[in-house]
Scaffold this motif. Sequence first.
Motif: not given
Length: 196
Positions: A113-120, A146-148, A153-158, A174-176
């Motif tokens: 599930t988390l991998g789906f978002v980070t891959e997207a 670093a920005a990438t 990481q923000a997508c993963y956390q969201a 909120l960060r996302f």
Amino acid sequence: MDDDDDFDGDFDDDQVAALTAVRRLGDVVARIPWFSRIGQPLSDEERDLAQRYLDMLGFPDAAPVPLEDWTEAGDAADSIDLNSEGWEVEEQLRADLSRAALDYFDEDTLADTLGFVTEAAGPVVVEAIASAASLWPVEDDAVIEAATGAAVQACYQAALVLAAQAVEEHPFALRFRLFELGRWPVGLSGRSFNIF
């Protein structure tokens, strides 16, 4: 992940709702104006989001600080200590969300599930940062990396917030949201929340 109706019958309604929300997040990341407002003055909405993030993180005495260029952003990213108070709080939040998500999903399902978002997110973020860097040249490739990494990481956390079915407003959400507004929230250094 496909349409809601295509989820395996092994999932209950709460799980299907969480998986659907994560799938939608995967669609959302393609439409975010990544890095489109870097270097601009902070809007009232951005200041409010940043302050709410700090309050919920447990640092109400910290303040959002706008960064003016890639050099400042790179220096701020370099100054983040992996053992700082802010980093430790975020790691604890991540661990808590991971445990909560494992109440709903087994490890393999959660990882998928988390991998789906980070891959997207990965290719979209890489393209967006390349575009931003072409408009405003960057001298240090490490800043781009670093920005990438921070955006993915923000997508993963969201996604983790959604998978854990966190019902209250969460600092990671909120960060996302700051990323969604085209910013790069670089991180907390001392009592400054540096935002490019």
